[in-house]
Design a protein around this motif. Structure first.
Motif, mmCIF file in Angstrom:
data_model
loop_
_atom_site.group_PDB
_atom_site.id
_atom_site.type_symbol
_atom_site.label_atom_id
_atom_site.label_comp_id
_atom_site.label_asym_id
_atom_site.label_seq_id
_atom_site.Cartn_x
_atom_site.Cartn_y
_atom_site.Cartn_z
ATOM 1 N N ALA A 56 40.699 28.648 30.468
ATOM 2 C CA ALA A 56 40.238 29.849 30.874
ATOM 3 C C ALA A 56 41.181 30.984 30.070
ATOM 4 O O ALA A 56 40.780 32.118 29.669
ATOM 5 N N LEU A 57 42.429 30.550 29.937
ATOM 6 C CA LEU A 57 43.331 31.370 29.042
ATOM 7 C C LEU A 57 42.654 31.644 27.672
ATOM 8 O O LEU A 57 42.760 32.614 27.150
ATOM 9 N N SER A 58 42.250 30.572 27.121
ATOM 10 C CA SER A 58 41.786 30.805 25.625
ATOM 11 C C SER A 58 40.583 31.293 25.342
ATOM 12 O O SER A 58 40.383 32.280 24.744
ATOM 13 N N SER A 59 39.569 31.451 26.687
ATOM 14 C CA SER A 59 38.579 32.351 26.650
ATOM 15 C C SER A 59 38.919 33.895 26.759
ATOM 16 O O SER A 59 38.196 34.704 26.389
ATOM 17 N N LEU A 60 39.914 34.372 27.248
ATOM 18 C CA LEU A 60 40.310 35.597 27.478
ATOM 19 C C LEU A 60 40.628 36.386 26.060
ATOM 20 O O LEU A 60 40.904 37.519 25.942
ATOM 21 N N ALA A 61 40.804 35.570 24.981
ATOM 22 C CA ALA A 61 41.073 36.224 23.616
ATOM 23 C C ALA A 61 39.672 36.557 22.917
ATOM 24 O O ALA A 61 39.661 36.814 21.628
ATOM 25 N N ALA A 62 38.618 36.494 23.844
ATOM 26 C CA ALA A 62 37.233 36.605 23.045
ATOM 27 C C ALA A 62 37.149 38.048 22.515
ATOM 28 O O ALA A 62 37.475 39.125 22.947
ATOM 29 N N TRP A 63 36.536 37.947 21.275
ATOM 30 C CA TRP A 63 36.609 39.221 20.578
ATOM 31 C C TRP A 63 35.417 39.442 19.687
ATOM 32 O O TRP A 63 35.202 38.420 18.836
ATOM 33 N N ARG A 64 34.502 40.132 19.862
ATOM 34 C CA ARG A 64 33.366 40.410 18.915
ATOM 35 C C ARG A 64 33.035 41.789 18.986
ATOM 36 O O ARG A 64 32.813 42.412 20.011
ATOM 37 N N TRP A 65 32.815 42.657 17.717
ATOM 38 C CA TRP A 65 32.482 43.850 17.719
ATOM 39 C C TRP A 65 31.344 44.339 16.701
ATOM 40 O O TRP A 65 31.286 43.550 15.659
ATOM 41 N N GLU A 66 30.393 44.918 17.043
ATOM 42 C CA GLU A 66 29.183 45.143 16.112
ATOM 43 C C GLU A 66 28.673 46.579 16.531
ATOM 44 O O GLU A 66 28.824 47.207 17.315
#
Length: 490
Positions: free
Chosen positions: A315-325
């Motif tokens: 769950a901690l790892s998923s908090l780094a989700a990053w995507r911009w478009e």
């Protein structure tokens, strides 16, 4: 039936920095924002205008490009001014042009900062001020770039009833006016993002709320951030760090008590939002935790207990989700747009009428004529800045940062825009920011408002159905982005 045993507070992990500078124009600068105003120059300062800059970039295991979000205490800036700001920051920091999001608080107390008004009283100060603004913001970005550090972000949702519906039917006159409608719907959502460094110190608080800063109107001659200034003060004095405001979809929302000249009312409105934010921030859980059912304790009866536990590693790892478009949505122009020639002719007529009223010393007629001239001046500005062709290419930016969705859209949109996005993507927080990187094409109202003489529809450049098209296009694109983030994390 299964009971819920875990409540996840939406969060994010990234790298960030925040910086601020004052951007108050000089006293005496062209200030008139309202057609009914009788003054042209600013006579003083209610509160300083400020620029707050947030630098964001991903943290491992995510990767991607930095994003810069700037919140300015201004109402409207011309497209060319925003382009110059973005180019200045790009050249100094090498951050991509499309990755810069210049947003406006939309305070109507800042004055209209446009070089097209340089010929008006106080207008000689506009050019130098706008040139200096580019330098200040460029330096601010460079300052933030040197401070970037790992942060945790905790998202939360509060409520505040400052915003009220502002399409009011005056039954006596048989027309709609732009003003407090006590029976109309008003979105009271107050979205917050609390940024903390690794030692737990509060770095910044983002406040995303939809409400026109129109407490102050034609009787106000002071430079002012309107209610936004007092809101920031309340939050920063209590929580520390800097407060960055993002204006939501407030096309049909404004303070119930507004259009006045009393700065005390603007401050009171701002404190209302500030204290609403504090009440939500006061109950934020620690970052990196979740609220978990811990089982019963036998007392007078079986008491169900809950506790805050650390998040598991995945769950901690998923908090780094990053995507911009960035996407472009073509919005057709309405078929009955007025022409530049017609508008110019009408403006000349009302200028002549104003001159005659001035000679006669009739203040009421002078005020009316000045309002008519101002309406045509604004219409000319809109028409001259519209992209040629049959549609307007609306360029907007969408992002996913941890558990939250971020949307930055030009123009002014009705509240249904943010309400719909948040309903469709719940429980993810959806930060909706309008007036991002451009005011054009102006208002984008719902199809149901056309044909009733409502202010926002009357001056809209786009045709009925454009807001609905925009909502559907964004929702489909965001759904694809979410799947891509999930696939990347596997």
């Amino acid at each position: 039936m299964n009971s819920t045993t875990t409540i996840r507070t939406p969060q994010a992990r990234c790298r960030a920095a925040v910086a601020r500078c004052e951007i108050t124009p000089p006293i005496g600068i062209y200030h008139r924002m309202w057609g009914a105003a009788l003054h042209d120059r600013a006579t003083g300062v209610h509160r300083p205008l400020e620029a707050t800059l947030l630098w964001l970039e991903p943290i491992s295991p995510a990767n991607g490009e930095p994003q810069i979000i700037v919140s300015l205490d201004h109402c409207i800036l011309d497209s060319e001014e925003l382009r110059r700001i973005r180019l200045g920051i790009q050249h100094a920091t090498t951050v991509g042009y499309d990755n810069m999001l210049i947003t406006l608080s939309h305070t109507h107390g800042s004055g209209w900062m446009s070089r097209t008004r340089s010929h008006l009283p106080g207008g000689e100060l506009l050019g130098p001020y706008l040139d200096d603004l580019v330098v200040k913001l460029t330096n601010l970005a460079c300052e933030a770039q040197t401070r970037v550090q790992p942060v945790t972000v905790v998202y939360s949702t509060g409520r505040c009833d400052l915003a009220a519906h502002r399409d009011y039917l005056d039954t006596n006159q048989g027309r709609y006016v732009c003003g407090f409608n006590p029976t109309g719907p008003a979105d009271d959502t107050l979205l917050l993002a609390s940024f903390s460094n690794e030692s737990g110190g509060r770095m910044a608080t983002i406040v995303n709320y939809a409400c026109h800063p129109t407490t102050l109107a034609w009787d106000n001659t002071l430079i002012s951030p309107d209610w936004v200034g007092a809101m920031r003060e309340v939050i920063e004095q209590t929580e520390g760090g800097l407060c960055l405001f993002l204006q939501g979809a407030s096309g049909d929302l404004g303070p119930s008590e507004g259009f006045v000249g009393d700065t005390a009312i603007a401050d009171r409105n701002g404190r209302k939002v500030g204290y609403a934010a504090l009440s939500t921030l006061a109950t934020l859980p620690a970052a990196g935790t979740e609220f978990r059912y811990a089982g019963p304790v036998i007392s007078g009866t079986a008491i169900g207990t809950w506790r805050h536990d650390p998040l598991p590693d995945d769950a901690l790892s998923s908090l780094a989700a990053w995507r911009w478009e960035q996407i472009v949505v073509e919005l057709p122009y309405r078929h009955d747009l007025p022409s530049i020639e017609q508008t110019t002719s009408e403006q000349e007529h009302w200028l002549a009428e104003e001159a005659r009223a001035q000679e006669a010393g009739d203040e009421e007629i002078v005020r009316h004529c000045r309002a008519q001239v101002e309406q045509r001046r604004r219409q000319l500005n809109r028409l001259n800045h519209l992209v040629p062709g049959r549609s307007y290419p609306l360029r907007l930016r969408l992002g996913i940062v941890g558990d939250a969705i971020w949307g930055f859209v030009p123009g002014e949109l009705y509240q249904v825009f943010q309400v719909t996005l948040r309903e469709r993507f719940a429980p993810h927080p959806v930060f909706v920011t309008t007036l991002a990187n451009d005011w054009q094409p102006g208002y984008i109202p719902p199809a149901t408002t056309y044909g009733y003489g409502i202010y926002q529809e009357v001056i809209a450049a786009t045709s009925p159905g454009c807001l609905e098209t925009l909502i559907e296009t964004i929702c489909r694109h965001l759904a694809t982005m979410q799947h891509q983030v999930c696939d990347y994390g596997k």
